[in-house]
Write an enzyme that holds these catalytic residues in place. Structure first.
Site, short mmCIF file in Angstrom:
data_model
loop_
_atom_site.label_atom_id
_atom_site.label_comp_id
_atom_site.label_asym_id
_atom_site.label_seq_id
_atom_site.Cartn_x
_atom_site.Cartn_y
_atom_site.Cartn_z
N GLY A 358 -14.33 25.03 7.37
CA GLY A 358 -12.98 24.41 7.43
C GLY A 358 -12.07 24.71 6.12
O GLY A 358 -10.76 24.40 6.42
N ASP A 359 -12.78 25.22 5.19
CA ASP A 359 -11.88 25.21 3.96
C ASP A 359 -12.61 26.50 3.01
O ASP A 359 -12.88 26.17 1.87
CB ASP A 359 -12.06 24.09 2.95
CG ASP A 359 -10.97 24.45 1.88
OD1 ASP A 359 -10.04 24.85 2.05
OD2 ASP A 359 -11.22 23.45 0.62
N LEU A 360 -13.00 27.49 3.78
CA LEU A 360 -13.65 28.55 3.19
C LEU A 360 -12.68 29.42 2.39
O LEU A 360 -11.57 30.05 3.42
CB LEU A 360 -14.43 29.53 4.18
CG LEU A 360 -15.14 30.74 3.77
CD1 LEU A 360 -16.32 30.29 2.90
CD2 LEU A 360 -15.71 31.38 4.98
N ASN A 364 -13.93 28.44 -3.14
CA ASN A 364 -15.44 27.67 -2.59
C ASN A 364 -16.59 28.58 -2.49
O ASN A 364 -17.56 28.21 -2.25
CB ASN A 364 -15.22 26.95 -1.43
CG ASN A 364 -14.48 25.58 -1.47
OD1 ASN A 364 -14.88 24.93 -2.36
ND2 ASN A 364 -13.58 25.34 -0.48
#
Length: 642
Positions: A358-360, A364
């Site tokens: 969801g937040d690649l 990260n």
């Protein structure tokens, strides 16, 4: 020949190291398996060279072997460092904690080895096709080598039966690949029990507590729990060295048990409610995801600590540093593709456990150098995926983004839902949304540029334009086989995006192409004879199990690359026959058009051509035909396209 000799020297160093195999207390069976595979591989390569090549031609015809063997030697060196790390007894407790759940032996070192070995064997075959002076003998070798890649061998069981020994995926080796990790956990469990039973005579009070922690970690029958934080922060050798993560006070580098770790600290009521989520994080183990080692808590202080392995920095910061003000390309093609494969493998593993990031984004992706002789290659690990499981707690992300528009990494369907009133957490986070984000990361890896940083989509309308199909513009022309994959990943329609399993197969074959064509950095660098995305699309229809979200066992990698080679041969022959039957008309392109529609089946049944034995043979034959056509005014010129 020099690279083969260097490979032998690395193996000799390994043999000297393994003379002390009885002293390996952590992961001994994995170390022995890695050494055995490396030793068997050297014997296989030596036999292949002996059977196919001539020693006197080593300075003239062996060039195709240089880069594949150089890559294999690098893999051997990395494996040797892993074995040496497991063998050293210094800071034993820290190693036991960090390596007890580590799967690097099979999932990293043997994975990389099994990706490279087929390339080495194929390179030997290519040299073997031109080795010698007798034309009849050369032609017989061509036919023999070509028959190896006939479509009847495109079956995993037949492949293992026929070629399992050659590619080191025999049933015996596959069985060891499946069991060594569990055997080493049992071995370490027994070792700790013996140490603990010896009593206070041999173990200090702290070591007795550490033994208790490790027993609960390793024994599946033990109930899942969090250890008291006094075991961590109350230790005499516990020291906070510095804060990490864009000024966040909750992520720190610590010194503990003589080693450096990262610790994430967070606060909140009802810490016990975190146990299921934290237990899930602790059970996740893959070389390309952030490894959570231990969890500690203090109910009175309402705080919790997650101990993790320490990485150097995030990918975004690293690219920014090495690109510099001149915006030079940050990575060579082999290093960029290797990073893309590592990220894809990590995401493949997470998706197999139904965890969607969801937040690649590059913030990260944490990286560090593999070893001093890794020639610029990095280890990449995905982070940030676990924090979405822990809600209502004071815990900042390790990648506090400084971007004006962080949503440039989000898929269009996620942006659309985020704009809905009152929406907080998008339900559109899915495998395909992560694939879109991966495509944006690939863009930055290939160009060194942040997507849309040129400003043509900045402003209030940026999100709307992305949802309507606008994508970053490549500032130059990277290889088509990489831009094609990137563009497929960021398709507006999620259905059109490939899975991470498919992406991994494509990238492994791209790595094979780069090793076989070391002049890839030149302006007139060769290109693949066909689009590997089309190969994947065609072959995945014939193997239903390839559509599974489960990570591919490393023992299947040689077969997957073999199947790609078989399909590539079929397609090349098909194009060759089509062009040979034409008379001056435009032939179909071998490399698929990036904007073309979906091909129904690029690999229909083929009629065998017994005299055509390799890509090189096809190109030489067709080139000769074209020259004859040019000389003859009575015949129209046929466009080769090869």
């Amino acid at each position: 020949m020099d690279q083969f000799r260097h490979l032998g020297k690395v193996l000799g160093d390994l043999k000297a190291l393994m003379a002390f195999r009885a002293d390996i207390q952590i992961n001994p069976r994995q170390c022995c398996l890695l050494f055995d595979i490396f030793s068997l591989a050297y014997e296989v390569i030596a036999e292949e060279i002996k059977q196919n090549l001539r020693f006197e031609e080593r300075h003239t015809k062996w060039k195709a072997l240089e880069y594949p063997l150089k890559e294999l030697r690098r893999i051997y060196k990395e494996g040797a460092l892993y074995i040496q790390h497991c063998l050293e007894t210094k800071e034993w407790w820290a190693k036991a904690i960090s390596l007890s759940q580590n799967t690097d032996c099979v999932e990293f070192h043997i994975h990389n080895f099994l990706c490279c070995l087929p390339v080495v064997i194929e390179a030997i075959e290519i040299v073997g096709e031109i080795s010698g002076c007798d034309r009849d003998e050369i032609q017989k070798k061509k036919v023999l080598i070509s028959s190896k890649y006939d479509k009847e061998w495109k079956d995993p069981k037949l492949f293992q039966w026929k070629f399992g020994k050659q590619y080191l995926v025999s049933q015996d080796i596959c069985n060891r690949l499946d069991t060594v990790w569990r055997e080493d956990r049992w071995f370490l469990l027994q070792t700790i029990r013996e140490l603990r039973s010896s009593g206070s005579a041999t173990l200090s009070k702290q070591e007795q507590r550490l033994a208790e922690i490790l027993l609960k970690m390793l024994d599946a029958s033990e109930p899942e729990t969090l250890f008291h934080s006094s075991l961590l922060v109350g230790s005499k050798d516990f020291h906070v060295r510095r804060r990490l993560g864009s000024g966040s006070s909750l992520l720190k580098e610590i010194q503990w048990l003589g080693e450096s770790f990262a610790v994430r600290q967070f606060f909140g009521e009802n810490i016990e409610t975190l146990i299921p989520n934290i237990s899930l994080l602790l059970s996740m183990t893959h070389p390309n995801i952030m490894h959570f080692l231990l969890a500690f808590s203090d109910e009175e202080k309402k705080e919790c600590f997650l101990v993790m392995e320490l990485m150097n920095k995030d990918l975004f910061s690293y690219i920014k540093e090495i690109s510099g003000p001149r915006r030079r390309i940050p990575f060579s093609l082999p290093v960029a593709v290797d990073l893309m494969l590592q990220i894809a493998r990590g995401m493949e593993y997470l998706h197999s456990h139904k965890i969607y990031h969801g937040d690649l984004n590059p913030h990260n992706i944490l990286i560090r150098a593999r070893n001093p002789s890794s020639e610029g290659y990095l280890l990449a690990k995905i982070s940030g995926f676990g924090l979405s499981l822990i809600k209502n707690f004071n815990c900042r992300s390790p990648s506090t983004q400084q971007e004006t528009h962080p949503f440039i990494w989000y898929a269009p369907e996620v942006l659309l839902e985020q704009e809905q009133p009152g929406n907080i957490c998008s339900s559109q986070y899915s495998e395909k949304a992560d694939v879109y984000s991966f495509g944006m990361i690939c863009y930055q890896l290939l160009t060194g540029k942040v997507p849309f940083e040129d400003g043509h989509l900045q402003g209030d309308k940026m999100s709307r334009n992305i949802r309507s199909g606008e994508r970053p513009l490549f500032p130059f022309s990277p290889p088509k086989y990489l831009t094609s994959l990137t563009r497929k990943c960021w398709q507006t329609d999620p259905v059109q995006r490939p899975s991470f399993s498919s992406i991994c197969r494509i990238l492994r074959y791209i790595k094979r192409f780069l090793l076989m064509n070391p002049d890839h950095s030149q302006p007139d660098a060769p290109s693949p004879l066909m689009d590997y995305c089309d190969v994947e699309m065609g072959i995945s229809k014939k193997f239903a199990e390839w559509g599974s979200q489960d990570p591919v066992p490393v023992s299947q990698i040689p077969f997957h690359m073999f199947a790609y080679k078989v399909c590539e041969k079929e397609k090349i022959i098909m194009n060759f026959k089509e062009k040979s039957s034409e008379s001056g008309s435009e032939g179909a392109s071998i490399c698929g058009d990036e904007n073309a529609g979906v091909v129904e089946d690029p690999f229909p049944p083929m009629v065998e051509m017994p005299t055509v034995s390799s890509e090189a043979m096809i190109k030489r034959t067709f080139s000769a035909k074209k020259s004859m056509d040019v000389k003859s005014p009575k015949q129209p010129e046929a466009k080769a396209g090869l």
